[in-house]
Design a protein around this motif. Structure first.
Motif, PDB file in Angstrom:
ATOM      1  N   ALA A 158       0.806  -1.225   0.000  1.00  0.00           N
ATOM      2  CA  ALA A 158       0.000   0.000   0.000  1.00  0.00           C
ATOM      3  C   ALA A 158       0.836   1.270   0.000  1.00  0.00           C
ATOM      4  CB  ALA A 158      -0.953  -0.002   1.194  1.00  0.00           C
ATOM      5  N   ALA A 159       2.115   1.172   0.321  1.00  0.00           N
ATOM      6  CA  ALA A 159       2.987   2.347   0.304  1.00  0.00           C
ATOM      7  C   ALA A 159       3.438   2.723  -1.101  1.00  0.00           C
ATOM      8  CB  ALA A 159       4.206   2.096   1.186  1.00  0.00           C
ATOM      9  N   LEU A 160       3.203   1.859  -2.082  1.00  0.00           N
ATOM     10  CA  LEU A 160       3.626   2.081  -3.459  1.00  0.00           C
ATOM     11  C   LEU A 160       2.529   2.762  -4.276  1.00  0.00           C
ATOM     12  CD1 LEU A 160       5.160  -1.461  -4.016  1.00  0.00           C
ATOM     13  CD2 LEU A 160       6.473   0.660  -3.884  1.00  0.00           C
ATOM     14  N   PRO A 161       2.861   3.323  -5.439  1.00  0.00           N
ATOM     15  CA  PRO A 161       1.822   3.785  -6.364  1.00  0.00           C
ATOM     16  C   PRO A 161       1.008   2.588  -6.863  1.00  0.00           C
ATOM     17  CG  PRO A 161       3.952   4.766  -6.911  1.00  0.00           C
ATOM     18  CD  PRO A 161       4.224   3.680  -5.909  1.00  0.00           C
ATOM     19  N   LEU A 162      -0.312   2.723  -6.845  1.00  0.00           N
ATOM     20  CA  LEU A 162      -1.192   1.590  -7.126  1.00  0.00           C
ATOM     21  C   LEU A 162      -2.192   1.933  -8.216  1.00  0.00           C
ATOM     22  CD1 LEU A 162      -1.970   0.716  -3.389  1.00  0.00           C
ATOM     23  CD2 LEU A 162      -0.203  -0.316  -4.838  1.00  0.00           C
ATOM     24  N   LEU A 163      -2.534   0.919  -9.030  1.00  0.00           N
ATOM     25  CA  LEU A 163      -3.512   1.065 -10.103  1.00  0.00           C
ATOM     26  C   LEU A 163      -4.573  -0.010  -9.900  1.00  0.00           C
ATOM     27  CD1 LEU A 163      -0.926   1.436 -13.006  1.00  0.00           C
ATOM     28  CD2 LEU A 163      -2.234   3.288 -11.955  1.00  0.00           C
ATOM     29  N   ALA A 164      -5.726   0.381  -9.360  1.00  0.00           N
ATOM     30  CA  ALA A 164      -6.763  -0.568  -8.982  1.00  0.00           C
ATOM     31  C   ALA A 164      -7.687  -0.864 -10.148  1.00  0.00           C
ATOM     32  CB  ALA A 164      -7.563  -0.030  -7.803  1.00  0.00           C
ATOM     33  N   ILE A 165      -8.018  -2.149 -10.323  1.00  0.00           N
ATOM     34  CA  ILE A 165      -8.865  -2.580 -11.434  1.00  0.00           C
ATOM     35  C   ILE A 165     -10.343  -2.319 -11.159  1.00  0.00           C
ATOM     36  CG2 ILE A 165      -9.304  -4.953 -10.664  1.00  0.00           C
ATOM     37  CD1 ILE A 165      -8.671  -5.850 -13.548  1.00  0.00           C
ATOM     38  N   HIS A 166     -10.686  -2.006  -9.907  1.00  0.00           N
ATOM     39  CA  HIS A 166     -12.086  -1.839  -9.510  1.00  0.00           C
ATOM     40  C   HIS A 166     -12.156  -0.760  -8.425  1.00  0.00           C
ATOM     41  CE1 HIS A 166     -15.938  -2.871  -7.507  1.00  0.00           C
ATOM     42  NE2 HIS A 166     -16.288  -3.354  -8.685  1.00  0.00           N
ATOM     43  N   PRO A 167     -13.205   0.082  -8.455  1.00  0.00           N
ATOM     44  CA  PRO A 167     -13.323   1.118  -7.422  1.00  0.00           C
ATOM     45  C   PRO A 167     -13.363   0.549  -6.007  1.00  0.00           C
ATOM     46  CG  PRO A 167     -14.825   1.575  -9.229  1.00  0.00           C
ATOM     47  CD  PRO A 167     -14.261   0.205  -9.486  1.00  0.00           C
ATOM     48  N   GLY A 168     -13.924  -0.653  -5.844  1.00  0.00           N
ATOM     49  CA  GLY A 168     -13.963  -1.265  -4.526  1.00  0.00           C
ATOM     50  C   GLY A 168     -12.583  -1.623  -4.010  1.00  0.00           C
ATOM     51  N   VAL A 169     -11.689  -2.064  -4.909  1.00  0.00           N
ATOM     52  CA  VAL A 169     -10.307  -2.355  -4.519  1.00  0.00           C
ATOM     53  C   VAL A 169      -9.613  -1.062  -4.097  1.00  0.00           C
ATOM     54  CG1 VAL A 169      -8.088  -3.242  -5.327  1.00  0.00           C
ATOM     55  CG2 VAL A 169     -10.211  -4.365  -6.034  1.00  0.00           C
ATOM     56  N   LYS A 170      -9.829   0.002  -4.843  1.00  0.00           N
ATOM     57  CA  LYS A 170      -9.258   1.316  -4.508  1.00  0.00           C
ATOM     58  C   LYS A 170      -9.718   1.759  -3.120  1.00  0.00           C
ATOM     59  CE  LYS A 170      -9.035   6.085  -6.311  1.00  0.00           C
ATOM     60  NZ  LYS A 170      -9.537   6.802  -5.110  1.00  0.00           N
TER      61      LYS A 170
END
Length: 367
Positions: A158-170
């Motif tokens: 979670a400390a890294l830049p993240l690209l979530a495939i779904h708004p719920g994951v975000k």
């Protein structure tokens, strides 16, 4: 622009959810002029020359056997010294597909380098749910242990830049893990909006990988709690059904099973359905089978958590409990799929799931 893509498996053939996202992402990046350096873990799929058409270079690594006491197995088995050596040769951006491949990024070996992790799921919850729905005691125990290890691992990711495939994951990563740099990047698909069949279909369809415990449990729930002794004809389709699936089908008259359908046959089954039902006890990520149904089929009913935050509820009926599924089925079974239905769905899908637009967003995130 050059990008390293670390794939959790060999993304060819693109025949199930996560692999479709990886493969179509690579194709979309190549179409935008990106030179993709693909790193694949090999364990249950053959090397694929077809990938070389879209990649600057393709590397393969064997997954390791054995369990770790400190790392989730899906991570520990993908640590590889040669991968780190190859990534050390340049300063190209790195995209890790899934938390499975994020080990070198979490270690922080390249300060200042552009990196990101593609979140396909909340793996902590995915494995916890697998533990609950799996009937094999030893598998259930393994999934439970893996879930505990994954929680600590995902807190580090979670400390890294993240690209979530779904708004719920975000939302989960922000609310539970305290992530501060999460971007919603929709799934990459191979489907084309605007090709839905009109009129009425002939059956209710449930499809998915029938070797996955979550899909089998979802099927059981739908047949026993939603369909029951209902009059509507159902079709179940998917690969590698186990004996539990066959027993379920035998116990319900009027339900047909298509096991291991070819891609053309699966497409015909989707286009022939009147209503698609999509249920999951693991709703943290997008289901590519849901997108397939929306792109190529008629009416669709999906578990409400799968649609939350996607903006697709206008064209796909959300349902929570069995009573809501039954009521939606009764209504949609009688309703033809119209030009107006298709136009609305086409617009909503194009707003989110345009591969070129999403590839450019990914490139911007890694520049």
């Amino acid at each position: 622009m050059h990008i390293h893509v670390l794939s959790f498996t060999i993304p060819y053939p693109p025949d199930y959810g996560g692999v479709i996202d990886v493969f179509e992402k690579i194709r979309a990046l190549q179409a935008e002029g990106v030179r993709v350096h693909l790193h694949c873990y090999q364990y249950n799929r053959e090397r694929a020359e077809a990938l070389e058409e879209y990649c600057e270079k393709v590397y393969y690594y064997q997954r390791k056997v054995g369990l770790s006491l400190t790392l989730p197995h899906i991570v520990a088995s993908r640590r590889h010294a040669l991968l780190a050596t190859r990534l050390d040769r340049d300063d190209y951006p790195i995209l890790a597909e899934g938390v499975h491949t994020a080990y070198p990024l979490v270690q922080g070996w390249w300060p200042g380098r552009k990196v990101a992790v593609r979140l396909h799921n909340v793996e902590t919850e995915y494995y916890r749910n697998l533990s609950e729905v799996t009937h094999d005691r030893w598998k259930s125990m393994y999934y439970g242990i893996e879930s505990g290890l994954l929680r600590r691992w995902e807190e580090r990711v979670a400390a890294l830049p993240l690209l979530a495939i779904h708004p719920g994951v975000k939302a989960y990563y922000e609310d539970v893990f305290g992530a501060r740099e999460v971007t919603y990047l929709p799934a990459f698909t191979r489907y084309v909006a605007g090709d839905n069949p009109l009129g009425r279909g002939e059956y209710v369809l449930f499809h998915g990988d029938l070797s996955v415990a979550d899909n089998v449990e979802a099927l059981r729930w739908l047949l026993e709690e939603v369909r029951g002794e209902g009059r509507l004809p159902w079709v179940v389709a998917g690969r590698q059904p186990d004996e539990r699936v066959f027993r379920l089908i035998r116990g319900h008259a009027g339900v047909r099973l298509y096991d291991n359908p070819s891609a053309p046959d699966m497409e015909a089954l989707i286009r022939g359905a009147q209503v698609h039902v999509v249920q999951s006890f693991n709703p943290e990520g997008i289901k590519i089978k849901l997108l397939h149904a929306l792109f190529a089929g008629r009416h669709c009913i999906a578990q409400e958590a799968l649609l939350a935050g996607t903006g697709l509820s206008e064209t796909c009926r959300a349902a929570g409990g069995a009573a809501e599924f039954r009521a939606a089925l009764d209504e949609l079974w009688e309703r033809p799929f119209t030009e107006e239905d298709r136009a609305l769905r086409t617009r909503l899908l194009r707003e989110q799931f345009d591969n070129g637009t999403n590839a450019r967003a990914l490139m911007a995130a890694l520049r």
